[in-house]
Write a protein that holds these residues in place. Structure first.
Motif, PDB file in Angstrom:
ATOM      1  N   LEU A   1      21.835  43.094  44.181  1.00 22.85           N
ATOM      2  CA  LEU A   1      21.860  41.775  43.540  1.00 22.85           C
ATOM      3  C   LEU A   1      21.432  40.722  44.550  1.00 22.85           C
ATOM      4  O   LEU A   1      21.957  40.681  45.662  1.00 22.85           O
ATOM      5  CB  LEU A   1      23.275  41.491  43.021  1.00 22.85           C
ATOM      6  CG  LEU A   1      23.886  42.593  42.153  1.00 22.85           C
ATOM      7  CD1 LEU A   1      25.345  42.288  41.859  1.00 22.85           C
ATOM      8  CD2 LEU A   1      23.090  42.757  40.863  1.00 22.85           C
TER       9      LEU A   1
ATOM     10  N   ALA B   1      28.484  39.270  38.658  1.00 21.76           N
ATOM     11  CA  ALA B   1      27.606  40.427  38.422  1.00 21.76           C
ATOM     12  C   ALA B   1      28.099  41.635  39.211  1.00 21.76           C
ATOM     13  O   ALA B   1      28.079  42.770  38.713  1.00 21.76           O
ATOM     14  CB  ALA B   1      26.175  40.079  38.810  1.00 21.76           C
TER      15      ALA B   1
ATOM     16  N   GLN C   1      29.487  55.341  39.509  1.00 21.50           N
ATOM     17  CA  GLN C   1      28.280  55.684  38.748  1.00 21.50           C
ATOM     18  C   GLN C   1      27.084  56.010  39.638  1.00 21.50           C
ATOM     19  O   GLN C   1      26.255  56.858  39.288  1.00 21.50           O
ATOM     20  CB  GLN C   1      27.913  54.527  37.808  1.00 21.50           C
ATOM     21  CG  GLN C   1      28.903  54.315  36.677  1.00 21.50           C
ATOM     22  CD  GLN C   1      28.530  53.134  35.802  1.00 21.50           C
ATOM     23  OE1 GLN C   1      27.736  52.272  36.196  1.00 21.50           O
ATOM     24  NE2 GLN C   1      29.120  53.072  34.600  1.00 21.50           N
ATOM     25  N   HIS C   2      27.001  55.335  40.801  1.00 22.87           N
ATOM     26  CA  HIS C   2      25.781  55.435  41.611  1.00 22.87           C
ATOM     27  C   HIS C   2      26.013  55.956  43.022  1.00 22.87           C
ATOM     28  O   HIS C   2      25.050  56.140  43.776  1.00 22.87           O
ATOM     29  CB  HIS C   2      25.107  54.058  41.700  1.00 22.87           C
ATOM     30  CG  HIS C   2      24.787  53.463  40.362  1.00 22.87           C
ATOM     31  ND1 HIS C   2      23.681  53.827  39.631  1.00 22.87           N
ATOM     32  CD2 HIS C   2      25.449  52.538  39.603  1.00 22.87           C
ATOM     33  CE1 HIS C   2      23.655  53.144  38.492  1.00 22.87           C
ATOM     34  NE2 HIS C   2      24.727  52.362  38.445  1.00 22.87           N
TER      35      HIS C   2
ATOM     36  N   LYS D   1      33.544  50.653  39.888  1.00 22.11           N
ATOM     37  CA  LYS D   1      32.791  51.167  38.745  1.00 22.11           C
ATOM     38  C   LYS D   1      31.364  51.502  39.148  1.00 22.11           C
ATOM     39  O   LYS D   1      30.843  52.585  38.802  1.00 22.11           O
ATOM     40  CB  LYS D   1      32.796  50.122  37.626  1.00 22.11           C
ATOM     41  CG  LYS D   1      31.932  50.473  36.429  1.00 22.11           C
ATOM     42  CD  LYS D   1      31.928  49.330  35.410  1.00 22.11           C
ATOM     43  CE  LYS D   1      30.963  49.593  34.274  1.00 22.11           C
ATOM     44  NZ  LYS D   1      30.920  48.459  33.305  1.00 22.11           N
ATOM     45  N   TYR D   2      30.730  50.579  39.907  1.00 20.53           N
ATOM     46  CA  TYR D   2      29.344  50.831  40.329  1.00 20.53           C
ATOM     47  C   TYR D   2      29.284  52.036  41.264  1.00 20.53           C
ATOM     48  O   TYR D   2      28.395  52.893  41.146  1.00 20.53           O
ATOM     49  CB  TYR D   2      28.779  49.598  41.025  1.00 20.53           C
ATOM     50  CG  TYR D   2      27.368  49.813  41.549  1.00 20.53           C
ATOM     51  CD1 TYR D   2      26.266  49.592  40.737  1.00 20.53           C
ATOM     52  CD2 TYR D   2      27.148  50.289  42.839  1.00 20.53           C
ATOM     53  CE1 TYR D   2      24.973  49.828  41.191  1.00 20.53           C
ATOM     54  CE2 TYR D   2      25.870  50.533  43.309  1.00 20.53           C
ATOM     55  CZ  TYR D   2      24.781  50.293  42.484  1.00 20.53           C
ATOM     56  OH  TYR D   2      23.505  50.546  42.936  1.00 20.53           O
TER      57      TYR D   2
ATOM     58  N   ASN E   1      17.312  44.043  40.290  1.00 17.71           N
ATOM     59  CA  ASN E   1      16.831  43.487  39.028  1.00 17.71           C
ATOM     60  C   ASN E   1      17.484  42.160  38.637  1.00 17.71           C
ATOM     61  O   ASN E   1      17.228  41.638  37.557  1.00 17.71           O
ATOM     62  CB  ASN E   1      17.028  44.504  37.899  1.00 17.71           C
ATOM     63  CG  ASN E   1      18.510  44.871  37.696  1.00 17.71           C
ATOM     64  OD1 ASN E   1      19.399  44.208  38.224  1.00 17.71           O
ATOM     65  ND2 ASN E   1      18.753  45.947  36.944  1.00 17.71           N
ATOM     66  N   PHE E   2      18.354  41.610  39.524  1.00 18.09           N
ATOM     67  CA  PHE E   2      19.044  40.367  39.190  1.00 18.09           C
ATOM     68  C   PHE E   2      19.057  39.444  40.400  1.00 18.09           C
ATOM     69  O   PHE E   2      19.436  39.845  41.506  1.00 18.09           O
ATOM     70  CB  PHE E   2      20.477  40.667  38.734  1.00 18.09           C
ATOM     71  CG  PHE E   2      21.287  39.432  38.407  1.00 18.09           C
ATOM     72  CD1 PHE E   2      21.076  38.727  37.233  1.00 18.09           C
ATOM     73  CD2 PHE E   2      22.259  38.966  39.281  1.00 18.09           C
ATOM     74  CE1 PHE E   2      21.815  37.591  36.929  1.00 18.09           C
ATOM     75  CE2 PHE E   2      23.015  37.833  38.993  1.00 18.09           C
ATOM     76  CZ  PHE E   2      22.786  37.139  37.810  1.00 18.09           C
TER      77      PHE E   2
ATOM     78  N   ASN F   1      20.589  49.340  43.294  1.00 25.06           N
ATOM     79  CA  ASN F   1      20.231  48.047  42.702  1.00 25.06           C
ATOM     80  C   ASN F   1      20.988  46.947  43.449  1.00 25.06           C
ATOM     81  O   ASN F   1      22.220  46.840  43.357  1.00 25.06           O
ATOM     82  CB  ASN F   1      20.606  48.022  41.217  1.00 25.06           C
ATOM     83  CG  ASN F   1      20.148  46.739  40.555  1.00 25.06           C
ATOM     84  OD1 ASN F   1      19.020  46.300  40.750  1.00 25.06           O
ATOM     85  ND2 ASN F   1      21.030  46.118  39.772  1.00 25.06           N
TER      86      ASN F   1
ATOM     87  N   TYR G   1      27.286  45.785  38.139  1.00 23.64           N
ATOM     88  CA  TYR G   1      25.843  45.808  37.894  1.00 23.64           C
ATOM     89  C   TYR G   1      24.990  45.986  39.148  1.00 23.64           C
ATOM     90  O   TYR G   1      23.768  46.078  39.044  1.00 23.64           O
ATOM     91  CB  TYR G   1      25.431  44.526  37.177  1.00 23.64           C
ATOM     92  CG  TYR G   1      26.153  44.356  35.858  1.00 23.64           C
ATOM     93  CD1 TYR G   1      25.929  45.236  34.799  1.00 23.64           C
ATOM     94  CD2 TYR G   1      27.092  43.340  35.685  1.00 23.64           C
ATOM     95  CE1 TYR G   1      26.612  45.102  33.597  1.00 23.64           C
ATOM     96  CE2 TYR G   1      27.781  43.201  34.485  1.00 23.64           C
ATOM     97  CZ  TYR G   1      27.536  44.081  33.450  1.00 23.64           C
ATOM     98  OH  TYR G   1      28.223  43.951  32.273  1.00 23.64           O
ATOM     99  N   GLY G   2      25.628  46.046  40.301  1.00 19.41           N
ATOM    100  CA  GLY G   2      24.845  46.237  41.508  1.00 19.41           C
ATOM    101  C   GLY G   2      25.642  45.942  42.763  1.00 19.41           C
ATOM    102  O   GLY G   2      26.850  45.689  42.731  1.00 19.41           O
TER     103      GLY G   2
ATOM    104  N   GLY H   1      31.197  43.013  37.627  1.00 18.90           N
ATOM    105  CA  GLY H   1      30.871  43.719  36.387  1.00 18.90           C
ATOM    106  C   GLY H   1      30.294  45.101  36.604  1.00 18.90           C
ATOM    107  O   GLY H   1      30.079  45.844  35.640  1.00 18.90           O
TER     108      GLY H   1
END
Length: 299
Positions: free
Chosen positions: A189, A229, A173-174, A169-170, A217-218, A187, A234-235, A232
């Motif tokens: 982690l 994370a 998107q990126h 997923k990440y 950011n985490f 990003n 998120y990075g 999910g």
């Protein structure tokens, strides 16, 4: 009176010869004679009749001999008990292990070891801090990284390779980083447990190793939280491969730079230095090493 002099006195009576006692204890005749003489001086009474042919007890010597035998027997009993303790598979072991290894293999391995030895109990603490073995009373700890305290003994268990990973997923998107330098645009982690700094990720280019300082950011000091994370989306995470082995196998995470990550740390069983290490500790280490070897692909 010293206990060792009383034991020496019982040996003289039992063997009936200063010479034989001297040979048994790797002493000279004169040393044995002087120590018995010193014992008589301290008591102020003669203990032995000495002739060229034999030794015999005085009345005081007979009384002392009966009591001294108890000292000898008690000493031998204590020595035997201590030796048995060192060689037995009973008693208690206090140990500390990292959370990842604890969750992955050690909890099951140690519980299995206890079931194999019913007289043994183990208190296993899961945490990532470097405990003080002596100060905190640990018999054994499992550590990842380098051993700096030369007063401790370390046995290598396995090497742990780190990976850089992210979810599909990440990546969708990126975009997928193809080189370590590409991570500067992502990003990342942060795993705050790292001794080298959460933002310092180690890579290699041939034989050259270098550090890339990333940002994100985490940040967390818990490996499980970092994994969630990453799952999910998120990075990008930088973690020991064993933590995310199944996730990569299932495709829930992607190993992004498999040939370029430079971090590989040894996992060690560490215990206080002893000329005679406890059998139960060394056997537990052997059991743990075997269990690590069974899942070597994870690392």
């Amino acid at each position: 009176m010293r206990a060792d002099d009383l034991i020496l006195f019982t040996q003289v009576v039992d063997l009936g010869s200063f010479t034989r006692v001297a040979e048994q204890n790797n002493l000279t005749n004169s040393v044995v004679s002087k120590r018995i003489g010193k014992l008589e001086d301290e008591l102020g009474i003669q203990l032995l009749y000495r002739t060229t042919r034999k030794l015999s007890l005085t009345e005081a010597g007979e009384t002392l001999y009966q009591g001294a035998k108890n000292v000898k027997l008690a000493t031998e009993a204590v020595q035997e008990a201590v030796l048995d303790l060192g060689q037995s598979m009973t008693g208690h072991i206090k140990m500390s292990v990292p959370t990842i290894s604890g969750d992955l293999v050690l909890a099951d391995a140690v519980a299995e070891f206890c079931s194999m030895h019913p007289g043994l109990t183990v208190d296993m603490s899961l945490n990532n801090r470097f405990v003080d073995l002596i100060e905190d009373g640990y018999d054994l700890v499992v550590r990842t990284g380098h051993l700096e305290d030369s007063t401790l003994i370390a046995r290598h268990l396995i090497d742990s390779q780190w990976v850089v990973c992210a979810s599909p997923k990440y990546i969708a998107q990126h975009g997928r980083p193809l080189l370590p330098q590409d991570l500067l645009e992502h990003n990342c982690l942060l795993y705050a447990y790292q001794a080298t700094g959460a933002a310092d990720w180690q890579f290699k280019d041939g034989d050259r190793h270098y550090i890339l300082r990333i940002s994100g950011n985490f940040s967390t000091d818990t490996a499980g939280a970092l994994r969630k994370a990453a799952l999910g989306g998120y990075g990008v995470a930088y973690v020991p491969r064993c933590l995310v082995y199944h996730d990569i196998q299932k495709g829930d995470l992607v190993d992004l730079l498999p040939d370029q990550v430079g971090k590989r740390l040894g996992i060690y069983a560490v215990y206080p230095y002893s000329r005679h290490p406890l059998k139960k500790v060394t056997k537990l280490i052997e059991h743990i090493k075997h269990r690590y070897s069974q899942i070597g692909d994870y690392f």
